[in-house]
Design a protein around this motif. Structure first.
Motif, PDB file in Angstrom:
ATOM      1  N   PHE A  20       0.997  -1.144   0.076  1.00  0.00           N
ATOM      2  CA  PHE A  20       0.224  -0.029  -0.307  1.00  0.00           C
ATOM      3  C   PHE A  20       0.946   1.452   0.299  1.00  0.00           C
ATOM      4  O   PHE A  20       0.605   2.301  -0.566  1.00  0.00           O
ATOM      5  CB  PHE A  20      -1.021   0.792   1.238  1.00  0.00           C
ATOM      6  N   ASN A  22       3.077   2.017  -1.997  1.00  0.00           N
ATOM      7  CA  ASN A  22       2.947   2.117  -3.553  1.00  0.00           C
ATOM      8  C   ASN A  22       2.377   3.602  -4.083  1.00  0.00           C
ATOM      9  O   ASN A  22       2.676   4.230  -4.372  1.00  0.00           O
ATOM     10  CB  ASN A  22       3.490   0.853  -4.568  1.00  0.00           C
ATOM     11  N   ALA A  23       1.159   3.031  -3.171  1.00  0.00           N
ATOM     12  CA  ALA A  23      -0.105   4.219  -3.005  1.00  0.00           C
ATOM     13  C   ALA A  23       0.099   5.334  -2.880  1.00  0.00           C
ATOM     14  O   ALA A  23      -0.179   6.088  -3.344  1.00  0.00           O
ATOM     15  CB  ALA A  23      -1.173   3.119  -3.237  1.00  0.00           C
ATOM     16  N   LEU A  26       2.613   7.465  -5.080  1.00  0.00           N
ATOM     17  CA  LEU A  26       2.694   7.502  -5.890  1.00  0.00           C
ATOM     18  C   LEU A  26       1.062   8.585  -5.950  1.00  0.00           C
ATOM     19  O   LEU A  26       1.301   9.691  -6.583  1.00  0.00           O
ATOM     20  CB  LEU A  26       1.193   6.823  -6.891  1.00  0.00           C
ATOM     21  N   GLY A  27       0.882   8.734  -4.621  1.00  0.00           N
ATOM     22  CA  GLY A  27       0.189  10.377  -4.125  1.00  0.00           C
ATOM     23  C   GLY A  27       0.588  11.371  -3.923  1.00  0.00           C
ATOM     24  O   GLY A  27       0.338  12.922  -4.125  1.00  0.00           O
ATOM     25  N   SER A 136      -5.209   8.397  -3.660  1.00  0.00           N
ATOM     26  CA  SER A 136      -3.806   7.366  -4.499  1.00  0.00           C
ATOM     27  C   SER A 136      -4.517   5.461  -4.467  1.00  0.00           C
ATOM     28  O   SER A 136      -4.040   4.809  -4.955  1.00  0.00           O
ATOM     29  CB  SER A 136      -2.875   7.692  -3.183  1.00  0.00           C
ATOM     30  N   TYR A 137      -4.845   5.636  -3.367  1.00  0.00           N
ATOM     31  CA  TYR A 137      -5.376   4.087  -3.810  1.00  0.00           C
ATOM     32  C   TYR A 137      -6.328   3.665  -5.461  1.00  0.00           C
ATOM     33  O   TYR A 137      -5.912   2.983  -5.528  1.00  0.00           O
ATOM     34  CB  TYR A 137      -6.419   3.413  -2.499  1.00  0.00           C
ATOM     35  N   TYR A 140      -3.607   4.120  -7.945  1.00  0.00           N
ATOM     36  CA  TYR A 140      -2.423   3.003  -8.071  1.00  0.00           C
ATOM     37  C   TYR A 140      -3.286   1.724  -8.107  1.00  0.00           C
ATOM     38  O   TYR A 140      -2.854   0.679  -8.649  1.00  0.00           O
ATOM     39  CB  TYR A 140      -1.533   2.208  -6.323  1.00  0.00           C
ATOM     40  N   ALA A 141      -4.510   0.716  -7.626  1.00  0.00           N
ATOM     41  CA  ALA A 141      -5.197   0.349  -8.333  1.00  0.00           C
ATOM     42  C   ALA A 141      -5.252   0.448  -9.829  1.00  0.00           C
ATOM     43  O   ALA A 141      -5.256  -1.037 -10.120  1.00  0.00           O
ATOM     44  CB  ALA A 141      -6.892   0.193  -7.294  1.00  0.00           C
ATOM     45  N   TYR A 144      -1.734  -1.190 -11.106  1.00  0.00           N
ATOM     46  CA  TYR A 144      -1.877  -2.759 -10.703  1.00  0.00           C
ATOM     47  C   TYR A 144      -2.460  -3.384 -11.573  1.00  0.00           C
ATOM     48  O   TYR A 144      -2.515  -4.024 -12.049  1.00  0.00           O
ATOM     49  CB  TYR A 144      -2.270  -2.740  -8.856  1.00  0.00           C
ATOM     50  N   PHE A 266      -6.381  -5.048  -5.239  1.00  0.00           N
ATOM     51  CA  PHE A 266      -5.267  -4.826  -4.581  1.00  0.00           C
ATOM     52  C   PHE A 266      -5.254  -5.268  -3.533  1.00  0.00           C
ATOM     53  O   PHE A 266      -4.500  -5.716  -2.938  1.00  0.00           O
ATOM     54  CB  PHE A 266      -5.295  -3.286  -5.277  1.00  0.00           C
TER      55      PHE A 266
END
Length: 327
Positions: A20, A22-23, A26-27, A136-137, A140-141, A144, A266
């Motif tokens: 997580f 990573n999310a 990214l955010g 962010s989630y 990133y989802a 992914y 995810f």
């Protein structure tokens, strides 16, 4: 700073995409880049800069209003199509929450009351923190979900999602169909992976979920010896752990892929990493009306997995908001 976060995100993605953090990286990368753009905008002509600032301030408000309307409409659709279970209220509650935060900000502006202003600041900070994590989630989802699975797997795990009157519903059928597609691709390459159907028997189900899933696969001409049933699990974590145990008994070194729906991919990947399962998670399509509420549910479940961090952040934000409101 944005470059550093970007490098950390890329390194995390390459090392293990099932994290997580990573999310969050990214955010943070996107936020830093956006702040950089805002800083450069200060060089614009004053009149142009004023219009730019107005657009920057107005856009979030408009976005929240549109989002709230969408969530409320989706909440009504979920209740109508899926029933009045608590999980189906999430998009409706999220829409109401968006409107409440806006209403509190407007009330604080016009009431000039210190308590109201403090509550507005605190609610804005908490909402901003949740919105940052959710965006962010979500971003990133998507990242992914676009990662291609490496070929050459020994097992394909299909996670259960519940039966309806003892039958495989469309949501679960989509997972099974995606798994069959992967199985056929592996077979065409000369490999022979085993399909692991994972799901126990719920209190309202006449048979274990994995048995109905196996019947669905048999109807698609999958050989019986290519299907392995895991019929004890009740949760995603148990799906992963119990399926891993069955796999290790047969081949401790085997790689696998896990198949679920795209909204769930995810979180299932996080569970697979915690269980030490060597496998990527693939997502199957989901009905559009179901996706918003299901995505919110997955996000809430992921947040619940990090109670200490989130409680600490919430406490700090509340303390900061109170301090600002008192001044």
């Amino acid at each position: 700073m944005g470059g550093l976060f970007g490098i950390a995100f890329a390194a995390g993605l390459l090392h293990d995409p099932r994290r997580f953090r990573n999310a969050v990286l990214l955010g943070l990368t996107v936020v830093c880049l956006a702040l950089g753009v805002l800083g450069e905008a200060a060089r614009l002509d004053p009149a142009v800069f004023d219009r730019f600032v107005f657009a920057v301030l107005a856009l979030p408000v408009l976005t929240v209003l549109v989002l709230a309307g969408f969530l409320l409409a989706n909440g009504v659709t979920m209740l109508r199509r899926e029933g009045h279970r608590p999980a189906n209220l999430l998009s409706l509650l999220a829409g109401v929450g968006c409107l409440l935060v806006l209403a509190l900000l407007v009330l604080a502006q016009y009431s000039q009351d210190q308590l109201t202003a403090t509550l507005a600041i605190v609610s804005l900070l908490i909402a901003g923190y949740i919105a940052f994590l959710f965006c962010s989630y979500l971003a990133y989802a998507v990242v992914y979900g676009r990662l291609a699975a490496r070929p050459g797997v020994g097992f394909i795990i299909v996670l259960g999602s519940g039966l309806i009157r003892g039958k495989v519903p469309p949501l679960l059928a989509a997972r099974l169909d995606r798994a069959v597609a992967v199985w056929r691709e592996e077979r065409s390459a000369g490999r022979s992976p085993v399909l692991v159907v994972s799901g126990g028997q719920g209190p309202d189900e006449p048979v274990p979920e994995s048995h109905a899933m196996a019947d669905h696969l048999l109807a698609q001409a999958i050989p019986p010896d290519q299907i392995l049933r895991e019929d004890r699990s009740r949760t995603t974590d148990e799906n992963i752990r119990f399926s891993k145990a069955l796999i290790v008994e047969r081949d401790p070194t085997a790689r696998c892929v896990v198949v679920t729906n795209n909204f769930h991919a995810f979180r299932a990947a996080l569970a697979a990493r915690r269980a030490g399962l060597d496998g990527q998670v693939l997502g199957a399509p989901t009905a559009r009306y179901y996706w918003p509420s299901a995505t919110i549910r997955e996000f809430v479940a992921i947040l619940a997995g990090y109670p200490l961090i989130n409680l600490t952040m919430a406490t700090l934000l509340i303390a900061f908001g109170v301090a600002v409101g008192i001044e």
